[in-house]
Design a protein around this motif. Structure first.
Motif, PDB file in Angstrom:
ATOM      1  N   ASP A   1       0.593  -1.158  -0.039  1.00  0.00           N
ATOM      2  CA  ASP A   1      -0.006  -0.002   0.022  1.00  0.00           C
ATOM      3  C   ASP A   1       0.910   1.253  -0.164  1.00  0.00           C
ATOM      4  N   ALA A   2       0.206   2.483  -0.158  1.00  0.00           N
ATOM      5  CA  ALA A   2       0.699   3.631  -0.066  1.00  0.00           C
ATOM      6  C   ALA A   2       1.831   3.950   0.954  1.00  0.00           C
ATOM      7  N   LYS A   3       1.516   3.384   2.422  1.00  0.00           N
ATOM      8  CA  LYS A   3       2.344   3.572   3.363  1.00  0.00           C
ATOM      9  C   LYS A   3       3.631   2.784   3.262  1.00  0.00           C
ATOM     10  N   ASP A   4       3.754   2.055   2.636  1.00  0.00           N
ATOM     11  CA  ASP A   4       4.949   1.065   2.669  1.00  0.00           C
ATOM     12  C   ASP A   4       6.211   1.973   2.547  1.00  0.00           C
ATOM     13  N   PRO A   5       7.325   1.794   3.437  1.00  0.00           N
ATOM     14  CA  PRO A   5       8.610   2.772   3.233  1.00  0.00           C
ATOM     15  C   PRO A   5       9.411   2.647   2.315  1.00  0.00           C
ATOM     16  N   LYS A   6       9.228   1.567   1.381  1.00  0.00           N
ATOM     17  CA  LYS A   6      10.076   1.177  -0.029  1.00  0.00           C
ATOM     18  C   LYS A   6       9.798   2.356  -0.854  1.00  0.00           C
ATOM     19  N   TRP A   7       8.466   3.023  -0.921  1.00  0.00           N
ATOM     20  CA  TRP A   7       8.105   4.030  -1.774  1.00  0.00           C
ATOM     21  C   TRP A   7       8.859   5.140  -1.828  1.00  0.00           C
ATOM     22  N   GLN A   8       9.682   5.684  -2.808  1.00  0.00           N
ATOM     23  CA  GLN A   8      10.182   7.018  -2.575  1.00  0.00           C
ATOM     24  C   GLN A   8      10.188   7.568  -4.082  1.00  0.00           C
ATOM     25  N   PHE A   9       9.033   8.494  -3.788  1.00  0.00           N
ATOM     26  CA  PHE A   9       8.766   9.458  -5.066  1.00  0.00           C
ATOM     27  C   PHE A   9       9.148  10.932  -4.863  1.00  0.00           C
ATOM     28  N   ILE A  10       9.646  11.514  -5.760  1.00  0.00           N
ATOM     29  CA  ILE A  10       9.981  12.704  -5.830  1.00  0.00           C
ATOM     30  C   ILE A  10       9.274  13.596  -6.957  1.00  0.00           C
TER      31      ILE A  10
ATOM     32  N   GLU B   1       0.504  11.510   1.318  1.00  0.00           N
ATOM     33  CA  GLU B   1      -0.812  11.942   1.007  1.00  0.00           C
ATOM     34  C   GLU B   1      -0.517  12.836  -0.474  1.00  0.00           C
ATOM     35  N   GLU B   2       0.871  13.101  -1.061  1.00  0.00           N
ATOM     36  CA  GLU B   2       1.059  13.540  -2.302  1.00  0.00           C
ATOM     37  C   GLU B   2       1.075  12.615  -3.481  1.00  0.00           C
ATOM     38  N   TYR B   3       1.098  11.403  -3.146  1.00  0.00           N
ATOM     39  CA  TYR B   3       1.160  10.075  -4.013  1.00  0.00           C
ATOM     40  C   TYR B   3       0.006  10.310  -4.874  1.00  0.00           C
TER      41      TYR B   3
ATOM     42  N   VAL C   1       2.104  10.504 -15.035  1.00  0.00           N
ATOM     43  CA  VAL C   1       1.192   9.590 -14.274  1.00  0.00           C
ATOM     44  C   VAL C   1      -0.454  10.049 -14.464  1.00  0.00           C
ATOM     45  N   ASN C   2      -1.327   9.262 -14.556  1.00  0.00           N
ATOM     46  CA  ASN C   2      -2.680   9.474 -14.755  1.00  0.00           C
ATOM     47  C   ASN C   2      -3.272   8.507 -13.832  1.00  0.00           C
ATOM     48  N   ALA C   3      -4.461   9.286 -13.130  1.00  0.00           N
ATOM     49  CA  ALA C   3      -5.164   8.086 -11.872  1.00  0.00           C
ATOM     50  C   ALA C   3      -6.518   8.588 -11.740  1.00  0.00           C
ATOM     51  N   TYR C   4      -7.638   7.488 -11.608  1.00  0.00           N
ATOM     52  CA  TYR C   4      -8.944   7.954 -11.546  1.00  0.00           C
ATOM     53  C   TYR C   4      -9.547   6.891 -10.697  1.00  0.00           C
ATOM     54  N   HIS C   5     -10.723   7.505 -10.090  1.00  0.00           N
ATOM     55  CA  HIS C   5     -11.559   6.250  -9.222  1.00  0.00           C
ATOM     56  C   HIS C   5     -12.599   5.585 -10.340  1.00  0.00           C
ATOM     57  N   GLU C   6     -12.432   4.174 -10.046  1.00  0.00           N
ATOM     58  CA  GLU C   6     -13.173   3.198 -10.712  1.00  0.00           C
ATOM     59  C   GLU C   6     -14.124   2.531 -10.082  1.00  0.00           C
ATOM     60  N   MET C   7     -15.358   3.024 -10.175  1.00  0.00           N
ATOM     61  CA  MET C   7     -16.686   2.729  -9.248  1.00  0.00           C
ATOM     62  C   MET C   7     -17.053   1.275  -9.443  1.00  0.00           C
ATOM     63  N   ASP C   8     -17.208   0.441  -8.536  1.00  0.00           N
ATOM     64  CA  ASP C   8     -17.748  -0.973  -8.599  1.00  0.00           C
ATOM     65  C   ASP C   8     -18.741  -1.062  -7.476  1.00  0.00           C
ATOM     66  N   GLN C   9     -18.835  -2.521  -7.138  1.00  0.00           N
ATOM     67  CA  GLN C   9     -19.461  -2.540  -5.840  1.00  0.00           C
ATOM     68  C   GLN C   9     -18.506  -2.062  -4.481  1.00  0.00           C
ATOM     69  N   GLY C  10     -19.294  -1.626  -3.831  1.00  0.00           N
ATOM     70  CA  GLY C  10     -18.773  -1.031  -2.524  1.00  0.00           C
ATOM     71  C   GLY C  10     -18.030   0.382  -2.950  1.00  0.00           C
TER      72      GLY C  10
END
Length: 472
Positions: A56-65, A75-77, A109-118
């Motif tokens: 997940d996003a909180k994994d410390p291995k992620w290092q984005f600039i 929160e900026e991911y 990067v592009n990102a969007y919310h895909e609605m499904d069940q829940g």
């Protein structure tokens, strides 16, 4: 793997599309944990399938600039922004700073919310723009460079259209007079002319064909036809897969350097010619100096009227001969010869005839004496000689022969013949009488000459004769 199986991909065609896509696709649950990543995404993120699924996003291995190099907060991911603002994210640029590599990989990067069940899913797509990003970051360097930079395609290099230019910098425009708009899509061949080295062009083409770097010096022409010299370094450019996609040429204007080199070569040629001319002049002057020195030597050591050694030269050589005879126990004869009645000849026939008499006697002496004998005119009508003989008893015979030869050769004038006689006095130094000096020998010879004159002239008196023996 079980997370991925729980997610339904809505059919085989969609799954096949994602699996073969050239962009990275990552699907997150609403809690940001990853449930799917296509092969391109796994490759670009430098992870394995098992390492990425469930992360997940909180994994410390992620290092984005961001583009300024600042590390992003969680929160900026992109996935967190979509979740937070509940709106799509478009064309955001960020970099992946992987500790396992010194290079930063840049993504659009592009990102969007895909609605499904829940609550649905968050889909993040990204593509590698490292090449464009890197090129863009170096654009200012290229544009400000004083060297010309040209980039061409690598797939088609054949004349007349290839290779096509895709980039030129400001220095290119300044040097050639062509604008970017005029040359993009054209070939660098438009810069070549009739004096461009054809063999250099062939070498360049072969290197492009072999996709190898090459250095060349070549003559090109500006838009107005003005020639200029370039020192160029051409090398292939590769993409991240190691494929040669373009060629870059860094070119330096060396026209002034070539001009100065030509001027230097011309100056060196002129200097060589000047040196040659100077050498010829020096040789001529040296030859003239030799001739002048020879004339001076002739004047210093030879009598100008008879061309025989003068008194100075005779004494120098005769003294050496005295020393040699003293060392080697040779018999030495020193003689003085005087022309009889010379004053009467001058008074009667003139000084021109007198000069001819002296020259005539000189020629006779040159005939009679050997090369190793020493003789010369020592003044007025007087001559001297110094000769080495084996037996002193032969000395008088030599003197008498001289008298006879001269007497038998009269001077021929326009109206009459003039008979000439000479008197000779000789000093004979036997080995047992040494050491002696030249001065002593000349004095004794002069005494004998005086006796010969008083004895009726045209005769020879030696120190062996009783009449030349000094009185007690």
């Amino acid at each position: 793997m079980e997370h991925n199986e729980a997610f339904d991909l809505s059919g085989i065609s969609l799954k096949s599309l994602l699996q073969n896509a050239h962009i990275g696709v990552v699907i997150h649950r609403w809690d940001t944990s990853i449930v799917y990543a296509n092969p391109t995404a796994i490759k670009l993120l430098r992870l394995t399938y098992d390492q990425i699924i469930g992360k997940d996003a909180k994994d410390p291995k992620w290092q984005f600039i961001d583009e300024s190099g600042r590390s992003l907060q969680i929160e900026e991911y992109p996935v967190c922004k979509v979740k937070r603002f509940k709106s799509p994210l478009s064309n955001e640029v960020l970099g992946l700073d992987d500790s396992s590599s010194q290079n930063i990989t840049w993504f659009n990067v592009n990102a969007y919310h895909e609605m499904d069940q829940g609550e649905g899913f968050i889909v993040v797509t990204f593509m590698d723009i490292t090449d464009q990003k890197s090129m863009f970051s170096f654009r200012n360097v290229l544009e400000k460079s004083d060297d010309v930079v040209i980039v061409t395609e690598a797939d088609d290099i054949e004349a007349p259209l290839g290779p096509k230019i895709v980039y030129v910098n400001d220095a290119f425009e300044k040097l050639t007079g062509y604008s970017r708009e005029e040359v993009i899509g054209e070939t660098p061949r438009i810069l070549q002319g009739k004096h461009t080295d054809k063999t250099a062009i062939k070498r360049i083409k072969q290197s492009l064909t072999d996709k190898k770097p090459i250095r060349e010096t070549i003559l090109n022409y500006s838009k107005t036809g003005h020639p200029y010299w370039l020192e160029m370094n051409i090398f292939p450019l590769k993409n991240k897969f190691g494929q040669v996609t373009h060629f870059a040429a860094i070119e330096r204007d060396i026209t002034e350097m070539i001009y100065h080199a030509e001027q230097l070569e011309k100056r060196n040629k002129d200097l060589k010619e000047m040196k040659h001319n100077l050498q010829v002049l020096v040789e001529e002057k040296t030859q003239k100096l030799r001739v002048a020195n020879k004339k001076l030597e002739q004047l210093a050591y030879y009598d100008p009227l008879t061309n025989l050694p003068n008194r100075r030269s005779f004494i120098d050589q005769a003294e050496k001969q005295v020393s040699a005879c003293t060392r080697n126990h040779y018999t030495l004869v020193t003689g003085l010869l005087d022309v009889d009645n010379f004053k009467l000849i001058n008074d009667t026939h003139g000084h021109d005839i007198g000069d001819k008499v002296l020259q005539h006697i000189s020629r006779q002496l040159e005939i009679i004496f050997r090369q190793e004998d020493i003789y010369g005119r020592i003044g007025g009508e007087e001559f001297a000689f110094s000769i080495v003989i084996e037996d002193g008893k032969h000395a008088k015979y030599i003197g008498e022969r001289i008298c006879q030869e001269i007497e038998e050769q009269p001077i021929m004038t326009s109206d009459k013949n003039i008979n000439i006689t000479v008197s000779i006095g000789m000093c004979i130094n036997y080995p047992e009488t040494f050491p002696t000096t030249l001065n002593e020998a000349i004095k004794k010879a002069d005494l004998c000459l005086y006796k010969a004159k008083n004895n009726g002239k045209n005769c020879v008196i030696t120190t062996d004769d009783d009449q030349c023996t000094p009185a007690a």
